[in-house]
Design a protein around this motif. Structure first.
Motif: not given
Length: 512
Positions: A10-12, A18-19, A197-198, A200-207
């Motif tokens: 699930r995490y992966c 996210a990537i 990139w970081l 955007v990654l942090v932003g989309v991960w929250a959703f």
């Protein structure tokens, strides 16, 4: 251990999604203007949220949530602004929390959840990473890493095999593969790009992993309050906010507010002459904003004094006095609106003055809702929810209003040059409003070109800047920057034709 290995995929999978979103964001945004791409990326994030919550799709009414989200994202297609982006972020947060089953059912509580979600969003990825590292140390890093890697072995291996087979069978795919230059790809890696990139990654991960922090979960349980202390508090409350104190306060407040309303009715509405040395502009400017603060303090007093179920709230006389006082507060805000209108009539319109009009309208609505809360015997939570709903609808509607064009049109149409009264147009401020002010400036320059003012160096300089601004604006257009607002403006510019700086008009001389 089984739950750990089940959690690894699930995490992966979320990390893989996210990537993918990061890669799409790089293509859409990095080094590019923002426009319709923001709307498209928001839709992609919403689709990713649905993909990582497949269980939510089983609901028969699941289409209602995407439909509501699409309506909330429409302001991004109209125009990308701080207001439309904020509306989209709040809507995406509600959508993600709803699909994950963590959304509450009352507007006031939902607003609190959205605020906490957005505040915690920048730290969600780091928190999950630390949590994953702790789990790895507890159950053995090698096994956890092996579980995280193993879920990708089969998809990537078979994917590479299929890609190679397609390349051998299809010359187009083979040509595309031959264009891949790994060394050139390495040249694209820059510190600013990695930071993007970081981000955007942090932003989309929250959703993708929507969570709301529980601020009150560690509040210690306390014993019963000491009876003597409770008695003291009750005594102080009776003195400050008892029926007798509130009754006297309401009588005094109604008299004071009646005096202020009477003065406004005399000078602003009745047209009575002001004292010597005081202009209507000064009278209007000095009172507009302090009166709003007064109304807000009055609203706070009403909410504190007339709590639902209290003895003061049930007293008929106090309720009538409160109704009269709130009505006077509404009149006070209407006077503030009139004051501001008089001030704008003399000193023109700006963004802050438009915001003041909107704010005053919201205050009037809030005061009316206070009356409704008392009359209907609703709770303060109902009042907060009603005000938040009003605010949300106002901000959403504001996303579709071109405030820059509104300000430019008003200032041009009410300027001294166009009407023969008022103040001269601050043309450079209108120009600073951006491309949305082009139609208003064109109307102003067309009018000036038909008068002797066309010989004015300032007017000719403004016309030259207007032409260069349009040239710059057209060079910034590509599909990423498209929006409905820009589309309409480009349609106007195309219909008008290329902007031509007016020729110098020779003054008429008798006998020539």
């Amino acid at each position: 251990m089984t739950s750990l290995f089940a959690a690894a995929p699930r995490y992966c999978s979320r990390f893989g999604v996210a990537i993918l979103l990061v890669a799409l964001a790089d293509f859409l945004f990095y080094g590019q203007p923002a426009g319709i791409t923001v709307f498209l990326f928001a839709l992609l994030v919403a689709a990713a949220v649905v993909a990582v919550h497949p269980a939510a799709v089983s609901d028969g009414r699941v289409w209602l949530k995407p439909a509501a989200l699409f309506v909330a994202l429409l302001p991004l297609a109209e125009n990308v602004s701080a207001l439309s982006v904020s509306t989209a972020l709040a809507a995406l947060a509600v959508f993600a929390l709803s699909l994950s089953g963590r959304l509450r059912h009352r507007i006031a509580r939902i607003a609190g959840q959205v605020a906490l979600f957005l505040l915690a969003a920048p730290f969600r990825f780091a928190s999950d990473f630390i949590r994953w590292r702790k789990t790895a140390r507890r159950f053995g890093r090698r096994r956890v890493r092996l579980a995280a890697i193993a879920v990708w072995v089969m998809p990537l291996t078979l994917g590479a095999v299929f890609l190679a087979l397609f390349g051998a069978a299809n010359p187009v795919i083979d040509y595309w593969l031959s264009l891949i230059d790994l060394l050139k790809l390495l040249d694209l890696i820059q510190l600013t790009r990695i930071a993007f990139w970081l981000f955007v990654l942090v932003g989309v991960w929250a959703f993708l992993r929507p969570r709301v922090p529980r601020l009150g979960r560690r509040i210690p349980r306390t014993a019963a309050v000491n009876a003597q202390a409770e008695k003291t508090v009750t005594t102080i409350e009776d003195i400050l906010f008892g029926k007798a104190a509130i009754l006297r306060a309401l009588i005094v407040f109604n008299i004071l507010f009646a005096l202020q309303t009477g003065l406004d009715a005399t000078y602003l509405w009745g047209g009575a002459a002001l004292p010597d040395g005081l202009s209507y502009a000064a009278y209007a400017h000095r009172g507009a904003y302090p009166l709003i603060v007064t109304a807000l303090l009055a609203a706070g007093f009403v909410l504190a004094a007339l709590r639902p179920g209290s003895a003061t709230s049930a007293d008929p006389l106090i309720r009538r006095l409160v109704y009269a006082w709130v009505v006077q507060n509404i009149m006070l805000v209407i006077s503030s609106i009139l004051r501001l209108d008089l001030y704008i009539g003399i000193y023109a319109l700006t963004y802050w003055r438009v915001a003041a009009f909107v704010w005053m309208g919201l205050v009037v609505s809030g005061l009316a809702l206070i009356i409704a809360r008392i009359a209907l015997q609703k709770s303060n939570e109902w009042l907060l929810s009603a005000n938040l709903l009003t605010l949300s609808l106002t901000l959403y509607a504001g996303c579709f209003i071109n405030f820059a064009a509104t300000i430019a049109n008003y200032n041009v149409d009410h300027s001294f040059e166009m009407t023969g009264q008022g103040i001269p147009l601050d043309a450079w401020y209108v120009r600073s409003l951006g491309p949305s002010a082009f139609p208003a400036l064109d109307r102003f320059l067309d009018h000036q070109s038909r008068t002797a003012a066309a010989n004015n160096p300032a007017v000719r300089e403004l016309a030259g800047r207007r032409g260069s601004d349009e040239g710059w604006y057209r060079t910034q257009q590509n599909w990423r920057a498209w929006s409905f607002r820009d589309w309409r403006l480009l349609g106007y510019l195309d219909s008008k034709g290329p902007f031509v700086v007016p020729h110098r008009i020779e003054p008429y001389l008798p006998g020539r």
